[in-house]
Design a protein around this motif. Structure first.
Motif, mmCIF file in Angstrom:
data_model
loop_
_atom_site.group_PDB
_atom_site.id
_atom_site.type_symbol
_atom_site.label_atom_id
_atom_site.label_comp_id
_atom_site.label_asym_id
_atom_site.label_seq_id
_atom_site.Cartn_x
_atom_site.Cartn_y
_atom_site.Cartn_z
ATOM 1 N N ASP A 257 0.825 -1.059 -0.337
ATOM 2 C CA ASP A 257 0.005 -0.198 0.345
ATOM 3 C C ASP A 257 0.575 1.307 -0.246
ATOM 4 N N ALA A 258 0.852 2.213 -0.355
ATOM 5 C CA ALA A 258 0.575 3.461 -0.570
ATOM 6 C C ALA A 258 1.907 3.837 1.390
ATOM 7 N N ILE A 259 2.705 4.475 1.278
ATOM 8 C CA ILE A 259 2.988 5.169 2.518
ATOM 9 C C ILE A 259 2.955 5.591 3.024
ATOM 10 N N TYR A 260 2.441 6.818 4.097
ATOM 11 C CA TYR A 260 2.618 7.949 4.371
ATOM 12 C C TYR A 260 3.436 8.997 5.434
ATOM 13 N N TRP A 261 3.952 7.741 5.761
ATOM 14 C CA TRP A 261 4.461 7.921 7.458
ATOM 15 C C TRP A 261 5.609 7.020 7.803
ATOM 16 N N ILE A 262 7.047 6.723 8.205
ATOM 17 C CA ILE A 262 7.424 6.298 8.990
ATOM 18 C C ILE A 262 8.175 6.548 9.660
ATOM 19 N N THR A 263 7.776 5.300 11.164
ATOM 20 C CA THR A 263 8.685 5.972 12.283
ATOM 21 C C THR A 263 9.738 5.376 12.389
ATOM 22 N N ASP A 264 10.705 5.103 12.719
ATOM 23 C CA ASP A 264 12.722 4.583 13.272
ATOM 24 C C ASP A 264 12.197 4.684 14.543
ATOM 25 N N ASN A 265 11.970 3.430 14.769
ATOM 26 C CA ASN A 265 12.472 2.985 16.045
ATOM 27 C C ASN A 265 14.114 2.213 16.798
ATOM 28 N N GLY A 266 14.803 2.252 15.493
ATOM 29 C CA GLY A 266 15.793 1.400 16.174
ATOM 30 C C GLY A 266 15.707 0.938 15.793
ATOM 31 N N PRO A 267 15.761 -0.630 15.789
ATOM 32 C CA PRO A 267 15.636 -1.733 15.173
ATOM 33 C C PRO A 267 14.517 -2.359 14.249
ATOM 34 N N GLU A 268 13.321 -1.631 14.991
ATOM 35 C CA GLU A 268 11.529 -1.795 13.391
ATOM 36 C C GLU A 268 11.863 -0.424 13.189
ATOM 37 N N LEU A 269 11.295 -0.630 12.511
ATOM 38 C CA LEU A 269 10.588 0.586 11.083
ATOM 39 C C LEU A 269 8.561 0.209 11.637
ATOM 40 N N LYS A 270 8.245 1.540 12.402
ATOM 41 C CA LYS A 270 6.349 1.588 11.996
ATOM 42 C C LYS A 270 6.699 2.259 11.036
ATOM 43 N N ILE A 271 5.729 1.348 9.451
ATOM 44 C CA ILE A 271 5.287 2.031 8.499
ATOM 45 C C ILE A 271 3.927 2.324 8.062
#
Length: 325
Positions: free
Chosen positions: A119-133
């Protein structure tokens, strides 16, 4: 990132620099652009340092260090070797740069990550070992280390080259189990016909956009031979297989002994050509024929290809080394 913002504001406040070059958000959630920040307020508001800041800032300092005033820069370990090499070649005016060494544990390949999400991505949060998309259909989570840039997956060192003015965070060490020459060794084990077929398949995709040349810190000539109108190949897509091979092979020879293996050429290639393998082949050969050498590591050491001695290898050793031609 907050520690870097604090340092940047401090450098502005005490007059150490009048501008800072760094990363900022681009048009897409996973794009990071290079920007020169000219005030503490805009730096605090727009500066970014996260999993997508893979771009090497050192080449931009060639032009910026020639301007009035002093520019600040944050350098990851791999960037610092390009920075040191350009100082060594008198391409960067060190007196006009304040360099801060920063930690890096690998950066993401934004294209690979985007391709993994339907799906189209509108925000990504960098949480270190994980990326919340965050996507239009909901949030998904990806493991950061599953999408490392090739140059990060095969990282050679977490230790900075000499030349930085201060360090934020812990100084790392060289990576003992570096795998960056593994694919080169596999290519060397191929027959000449197999290697030729491999590179023809890769280089045939080149569209001569010049992204690899333009981003490469070692390609710092003021006038490139490939921009010469008299050459017949200036600023155009390759007309045949000879031109496709010619451009990349000549460019690789041009940076041999000076390439720090920063991997920028492959990172920016829109055709996903593994151009770094050409450079790594030369680095591997130099290490085997002249002794271990890392461009940018020692400011007082001459590069093997510019330091001729009686102990230098003879051309025939190239053919004897692998036991076959």
């Amino acid at each position: 990132m907050q520690e870097l913002i604090k340092k940047g504001k401090e450098l502005f406040a005490n007059g150490t620099v009048d501008r800072i070059i760094g990363w900022t958000r681009g048009e897409l959630p996973y794009d990071r652009e290079i920007r020169v920040f000219r005030c503490a307020e805009c730096f605090e508001k727009d500066f970014v340092y996260d999993a997508f800041c893979g771009a090497n800032l050192s080449k931009y300092l060639i032009e910026e260090s020639g301007k009035e005033g002093k520019i600040g820069v944050f350098l990851k370990p791999c960037d610092s070797y390009s920075f040191a090499q350009l100082i060594k070649e008198h391409r960067i005016k060190k007196e006009n740069v304040y360099a801060v060494a920063i930690e890096c544990y690998g950066k993401c390949d934004s294209r690979a990550l985007a391709d993994s999400v339907e799906d189209a991505i509108y925000w990504i949060t960098d949480n270190g070992p994980e990326l919340k998309i965050d996507t239009v259909s909901g949030a998904v989570v990806r493991n950061t280390y599953d999408y490392m840039l090739e140059k990060c997956a095969a990282c050679k060192t977490k230790k900075h080259a000499p030349g930085c003015d201060e360090t934020i965070g812990d100084e790392g060490e060289k990576v003992d189990d570096c795998t960056r020459f593994d694919i080169v060794a596999k290519l060397e084990a191929m027959t000449p016909e197999e290697r030729f077929a491999f590179w023809r398949g890769e280089l045939s995709r080149c569209i001569r956009c010049n992204a690899c040349r333009n981003v490469c810190p070692a390609c710092s000539c003021e006038h490139c031979v490939f921009d010469n109108p008299a050459s017949g190949i200036s600023q155009k897509a390759a007309a045949d297989s000879f031109e496709e091979n010619n451009f990349h092979i000549i460019r690789a020879f041009h940076v041999a002994g000076r390439c720090t293996d920063c991997g920028e050429c492959s990172r920016v290639c829109p055709q996903h050509i593994p151009l770094h393998l050409l450079n790594r082949k030369f680095i591997k050969d130099i290490n085997e024929l002249y002794g271990e050498y890392q461009a940018g590591e020692n400011p007082d050491e001459r590069a093997p290809l510019t330091n001729y001695t009686k102990a230098d290898c003879e051309p025939s050793v190239v053919y004897k080394r692998g036991g076959k031609n």
